[in-house]
Design a protein around this motif. Structure first.
Motif, short mmCIF file in Angstrom:
data_model
loop_
_atom_site.label_atom_id
_atom_site.label_comp_id
_atom_site.label_asym_id
_atom_site.label_seq_id
_atom_site.Cartn_x
_atom_site.Cartn_y
_atom_site.Cartn_z
N ASN A 70 72.85 -6.61 -6.46
CA ASN A 70 74.28 -6.42 -6.20
C ASN A 70 75.12 -6.67 -7.45
OD1 ASN A 70 75.11 -5.60 -3.62
ND2 ASN A 70 76.18 -7.51 -3.22
N PRO A 71 76.44 -6.47 -7.37
CA PRO A 71 77.30 -6.74 -8.53
C PRO A 71 77.24 -8.21 -8.99
CG PRO A 71 78.46 -5.42 -6.92
CD PRO A 71 77.19 -5.86 -6.26
N CYS A 110 76.76 -2.50 -5.19
CA CYS A 110 76.61 -2.71 -3.75
C CYS A 110 76.47 -1.38 -3.02
CB CYS A 110 77.82 -3.47 -3.21
SG CYS A 110 79.37 -2.65 -3.61
N GLU A 128 73.12 -6.77 1.61
CA GLU A 128 74.55 -6.59 1.31
C GLU A 128 75.12 -5.89 2.53
OE1 GLU A 128 77.29 -6.93 -0.64
OE2 GLU A 128 78.18 -5.45 0.70
N ASN A 130 77.77 -4.20 3.50
CA ASN A 130 78.25 -2.81 3.54
C ASN A 130 77.07 -1.85 3.40
OD1 ASN A 130 78.70 -0.58 1.28
ND2 ASN A 130 78.38 -2.52 0.20
N GLY A 285 87.72 0.21 -5.07
CA GLY A 285 86.31 0.13 -5.48
C GLY A 285 85.52 -0.95 -4.78
N CYS A 286 85.92 -1.25 -3.53
CA CYS A 286 85.12 -2.13 -2.67
C CYS A 286 84.89 -1.38 -1.38
CB CYS A 286 85.81 -3.46 -2.39
SG CYS A 286 85.01 -4.41 -1.06
N PRO A 287 83.69 -0.83 -1.15
CA PRO A 287 82.50 -0.80 -2.00
C PRO A 287 82.72 0.04 -3.28
CG PRO A 287 81.98 -0.22 0.29
CD PRO A 287 83.45 -0.23 0.18
N HIS A 288 81.81 -0.12 -4.23
CA HIS A 288 81.90 0.60 -5.50
C HIS A 288 82.23 2.08 -5.31
CE1 HIS A 288 79.47 -2.18 -8.40
NE2 HIS A 288 80.73 -2.54 -8.28
N CYS A 341 82.62 -6.66 -9.20
CA CYS A 341 83.57 -6.15 -8.21
C CYS A 341 84.75 -7.09 -8.09
CB CYS A 341 82.87 -5.94 -6.86
SG CYS A 341 82.77 -7.38 -5.81
N VAL A 343 85.73 -8.90 -5.76
CA VAL A 343 85.53 -10.14 -5.01
C VAL A 343 84.64 -11.13 -5.78
CG1 VAL A 343 84.50 -11.11 -2.90
CG2 VAL A 343 85.93 -9.07 -2.77
N LYS A 361 87.60 -5.28 3.61
CA LYS A 361 86.59 -6.29 3.29
C LYS A 361 87.09 -7.16 2.14
CE LYS A 361 81.95 -7.15 1.57
NZ LYS A 361 80.57 -6.73 1.36
FE1 F3S Z 1 80.73 -4.40 -2.90
FE2 F3S Z 1 81.98 -6.46 -3.84
FE3 F3S Z 1 83.01 -5.07 -1.87
S1 F3S Z 1 79.82 -6.34 -3.50
S2 F3S Z 1 81.32 -4.19 -0.78
S3 F3S Z 1 82.65 -4.36 -3.95
S4 F3S Z 1 82.93 -7.28 -2.01
#
Ligand code: F3S
Length: 388
Positions: A70-71, A110, A128, A130, A285-288, A341, A343, A361
């Motif tokens: 993962n990131p 991710c 992960e 997602n 970009g969450c998820p990437h 990412c 987060v 998320k």
């Molecule tokens: Fe990925 Fe980070 Fe979101 S791991 S799903 S970008 S919290």
């Protein structure tokens, strides 16, 4: 493996996976095609996580199936721009080196499903949320929501407990969800977050998902479900390969039906989104972001000026395939980071304390970390940053 004939690391991994399998009532283990490991940012796992990985690598642990990760806590190439300090830099690299020494492929993303897509029916061991939801719901692959360390052990022995979503009977719908009485254009991420909050667990079947117009909405929706629940599979009518197969179960077993309403969305929104007039940055970009999503952002902004701070997160794989797109976006002042990412990096170091973002998320996790957040749709973000 259990006898230690294959070494101390394999023995430890086998003992842990078997113990978990026994605790969950599994009759046996199931071979897995690959593994994906989350929880590798030093910001999240700290010294204890680093020591655990170093000790496994020093015992000569090796993954026996392809394993991705993962990131991490920062962009490996732009860590100075991210104001990462030397201690964090060194420790994050030690984490990655330990995993690479064990044979992991450092995709630091991710969205492993966009890099090497699992096949329908394949058993995999992913940790992960997602990615788990995407693999189960969109691809019809089979994985439980594993913890990071368990996915490591499963990658080492190439097997996972044959329980939960590995079994057909646990993939049948338990609840019918209608999302009808909501304003047009509601955010798919917010709907996912709300669904997770209400349903919490089991396999929901979502009828007429008109809010999932586009692949990016599917990613945002599923990531949000994962943040607010322990759900690992959503059967989405017309989208999930198993939805039509299991549709008749709904009538046969007379499953409970629920409806998600505008009031539910408002309640969920109040938990992860404030009323902010000004934000330090707009994030996506969450998820990437996939290459397609990055191209869509570039196309939208092509003839416009970017008047606000816009930060994008994607994978190194996408950056490498994106040709001039990244440079074109950078020329407009857009910041783009890979390997990390919003987060698991440290946004404070980017001078960011309040954000507008399209991911429920990330809104959930960043709120928990003390950031101020406002949830918008991607279209709203792009319009705001370009002064439309
Ligand atoms: Fe990925 Fe980070 Fe979101 S791991 S799903 S970008 S919290």
């Amino acid at each position: 493996m259990l006898d230690g004939e294959m070494g101390e690391a394999v023995q430890l991994a086998a003992e842990v996976v078997v113990k978990v399998a026994e605790a969950l009532g599994a009759e046996r283990l199931v071979p897995v095609k690959n593994a994906h490991v989350s929880g590798i940012s030093f910001k999240n796992i700290g010294e204890a996580g680093l020591d655990f990985l170093k000790s496994l690598a020093s015992k000569n642990a090796k993954f026996t199936v392809p394993t991705t990760i993962n990131p991490a806590g920062f962009d490996l190439k732009k860590w100075r721009e991210m104001n990462v300090d030397d201690d964090f830099f060194v420790k994050q690299h030690e984490i990655i080196s330990s995993l690479v020494k064990m044979g992991a492929e450092p995709i630091l993303s991710c969205t492993p499903y966009e890099i090497k897509t699992p096949k329908y029916g394949q058993h995999i061991a992913w940790s992960e949320s997602n990615a788990v939801l995407y693999a189960n719901s969109i691809l019809g692959a089979r994985t439980n929501r594993e913890g990071g360390p368990l996915a490591i052990f499963e990658g080492i022995i190439g097997r996972a407990p044959y329980v939960g979503l590995h079994l057909r009977e646990n993939r049948l719908p338990r609840l019918l969800v209608k999302v009808s009485d909501i304003p047009k254009g509601s955010s798919a991420a917010l709907i996912g977050y709300t669904l997770g909050m209400i349903v919490e667990t089991g396999v929901p079947y979502v009828e007429s998902p008109v809010f999932l117009k586009d692949p990016k909405d599917v990613k945002l929706f599923l990531a949000a479900v994962g943040a607010s629940s322990s759900i690992g599979l959503v059967l989405i009518e017309g989208v999930s390969p198993e939805a039509s197969i299991y549709r008749e179960e709904i009538e046969k077993t007379n499953v409970k039906k629920i409806e998600i309403t505008e009031g539910d969305l408002e309640d969920a929104l109040s938990r992860i989104s404030g009323e902010l007039d000004n934000v330090d940055a707009f994030l996506m970009g969450c998820p990437h972001l996939s290459l397609k999503e990055l191209l869509e952002v570039r196309d939208f902004l092509e003839s416009k000026r970017v008047e606000e701070r816009l930060i994008l997160f994607t994978s190194r794989n996408v950056i490498e395939k994106s040709g001039r797109v990244v440079q074109e976006l950078k020329n407009k002042g857009v910041e783009i980071y890979a390997d990390t990412c919003m987060v698991v990096s440290d946004l404070n170091r980017l001078g960011v304390k309040s954000v507008a973002l399209d991911s429920a998320k990330a809104a959930y996790y960043l709120t928990a970390q003390g950031y101020e957040t406002v949830l918008l749709t991607r279209e709203e973000i792009l319009k705001k940053v370009s002064g439309e």
